[in-house]
Design an enzyme around this catalytic site. Sequence first.
Site, PDB file in Angstrom:
ATOM      1  N   ASP A  27       0.856  -1.187   0.000  1.00  0.00           N
ATOM      2  CA  ASP A  27       0.000   0.000   0.000  1.00  0.00           C
ATOM      3  C   ASP A  27       0.893   1.239   0.000  1.00  0.00           C
ATOM      4  OD1 ASP A  27      -3.152   0.773   1.321  1.00  0.00           O
ATOM      5  OD2 ASP A  27      -1.577   2.274   1.091  1.00  0.00           O
ATOM      6  N   GLU A 141      -2.989  -0.041  -4.000  1.00  0.00           N
ATOM      7  CA  GLU A 141      -2.991  -1.182  -3.093  1.00  0.00           C
ATOM      8  C   GLU A 141      -3.097  -2.494  -3.870  1.00  0.00           C
ATOM      9  OE1 GLU A 141      -6.466  -0.686  -0.706  1.00  0.00           O
ATOM     10  OE2 GLU A 141      -6.092  -2.531   0.395  1.00  0.00           O
TER      11      GLU A 141
HETATM   12  N1  DCP Z   1      -8.637   8.412  -1.105  1.00  0.00           N
HETATM   13  C1  DCP Z   1      -9.708   9.300  -1.279  1.00  0.00           C
HETATM   14  N2  DCP Z   1     -10.660   9.415  -0.302  1.00  0.00           N
HETATM   15  C2  DCP Z   1     -10.576   8.684   0.839  1.00  0.00           C
HETATM   16  C3  DCP Z   1      -9.506   7.786   1.034  1.00  0.00           C
HETATM   17  C4  DCP Z   1      -8.541   7.674   0.025  1.00  0.00           C
HETATM   18  O1  DCP Z   1      -9.791   9.968  -2.323  1.00  0.00           O
HETATM   19  N3  DCP Z   1     -11.516   8.832   1.793  1.00  0.00           N
HETATM   20  C5  DCP Z   1      -7.597   8.334  -2.153  1.00  0.00           C
HETATM   21  C6  DCP Z   1      -6.435   9.237  -1.806  1.00  0.00           C
HETATM   22  C7  DCP Z   1      -5.353   8.305  -1.328  1.00  0.00           C
HETATM   23  C8  DCP Z   1      -5.637   7.041  -2.097  1.00  0.00           C
HETATM   24  O2  DCP Z   1      -7.056   7.013  -2.264  1.00  0.00           O
HETATM   25  O3  DCP Z   1      -4.057   8.842  -1.603  1.00  0.00           O
HETATM   26  C9  DCP Z   1      -5.175   5.795  -1.396  1.00  0.00           C
HETATM   27  O4  DCP Z   1      -5.893   5.606  -0.191  1.00  0.00           O
HETATM   28  P1  DCP Z   1      -5.202   5.127   1.149  1.00  0.00           P
HETATM   29  O5  DCP Z   1      -6.288   4.788   2.100  1.00  0.00           O
HETATM   30  O6  DCP Z   1      -4.167   4.107   0.863  1.00  0.00           O
HETATM   31  O7  DCP Z   1      -4.519   6.453   1.726  1.00  0.00           O
HETATM   32  P2  DCP Z   1      -3.100   7.066   1.417  1.00  0.00           P
HETATM   33  O8  DCP Z   1      -2.322   6.263   0.459  1.00  0.00           O
HETATM   34  O9  DCP Z   1      -3.298   8.487   1.027  1.00  0.00           O
HETATM   35  O10 DCP Z   1      -2.409   7.083   2.835  1.00  0.00           O
HETATM   36  P3  DCP Z   1      -1.733   5.864   3.635  1.00  0.00           P
HETATM   37  O11 DCP Z   1      -0.301   6.245   3.763  1.00  0.00           O
HETATM   38  O12 DCP Z   1      -2.429   5.845   4.951  1.00  0.00           O
HETATM   39  O13 DCP Z   1      -1.953   4.622   2.824  1.00  0.00           O
HETATM   40 MG    MG Z   2      -2.116   4.170   0.703  1.00  0.00          MG
END
Ligand code: DCP
Ligand code: MG
Length: 421
Positions: A27, A141
Amino acid sequence: MADGPQLPGVAGDVDEDEENRIVLHVDADCFYAACERLRDPDLRGEPVVVGMGYEPGETVGAVATASYEAREFGVESAQAISTALERLPRRADLQDDPELTRAETGHYRPVDMDHYESVAAEVKAILHDCADVVREVSVDEAYLDVTDRTAWEVVDGFARHVKDRVRREVGITVSIGVAPTMSAAKIASDFDKPDGLTVVRPDEVREFLSPLEVDLLYGVGPVTARELRELGLETAGDVAAADPGPLVERFGERGREIYDRARGEDDREVEPRGRPKSFSRESAFGSPVEEPGPKREGIETLAAAVADRARREGAMYRTVGVKAVTPPYDVHTRERSLPGPVDDPDLVSEIALELLTEFDDRRVRKLGVRVSNLEFAATDQASLDGWSAGDRGSSAGADGTDASLASETAADGQTSLEDFS
Ligand code: DCP
Ligand code: MG
């Protein structure tokens, strides 16, 4: 493989595949923000928020993601953009507000999916290169089954190699969880974010899960978590030790699943999404085998199982392949295509045995048989993917090339421990 056949002739000397599966959950860290940093290096080390609806005049909108620096200000995914702006004002507004200091502000960027998808494609290409089976779950992911590519003793180095490749070749960091099940691997990838690597070995799963809050279990949202707490179940360990009866009574089938997951039980296999592109069966010898006899018997058993599965799924196949894993972890695949699709178990066995002759005097630790280039019987199509039978035409087999087998074939013998040192 949970329901796969065991090789004959080596009774008591056969691996239980299920226990030996090695699953990686990969991820990316603050993915959209990381992508913004790729094309604007000034954003490195700075608080970055990606979202919609913070331009002047816009009042509704939400945060898609925030960099870890921005998270320290309390900005998080799905938050109203107005809340985010209160906690972390825009850097662009710095000169308008004498009260603000630079360190209290962050960069805001609008969502640009095209850019993120192109970065994601680069990451996924590396992941497909590193694993035989990849299930892409979302833009940032994926689950990888790397059972044949590595072993528990050296899997830390393997996972680090994957992380390094993504960082060097794409320029972003990913967190990886390694476990014998998909659900434990997913929890593990989140365990030490960002840039994390958490390995949970088969005999450590229960111990790893035990102290975790019930919210972290698959399928448990805030409402279920509250109900579990009302039952006195705060942690996965509490659930694992509980009587499953009341859980099933209260939550139905899902209760059973929550209970199983809390105990580290999860027999889902990592499968590419969509309708199958191939059917395969494989089985490992307890220790490498050189004599042709047991190897041939193994191939015959596997071929029969694969042909039977294809028939039950209503699939014809045009390509038959074998896999032989030689020590230490060298995956060799050979395949042969027929002029047209068939449903012919004897032919599968015959071709597989022919392909195996090349390995007659080599030591082999694992064997597999696969049929691909599938063509599904029209009657099964509607139930398989919801399409009307006519939509598929007869071209289903033509695009049914098996990417993982093809890439294995191309990379035959290239995967060795040296790659990961
Ligand atoms: N995303 C979104 N709205 C959300 C959650 C996520 O648009 N409520 C999008 C933005 C993130 C991407 O999906 O960058 C990937 O989701 P992740 O849950 O993996 O979150 P991140 O990669 O941003 O952070 P982490 O480091 O916790 O994985
Ligand atoms: Mg992520």
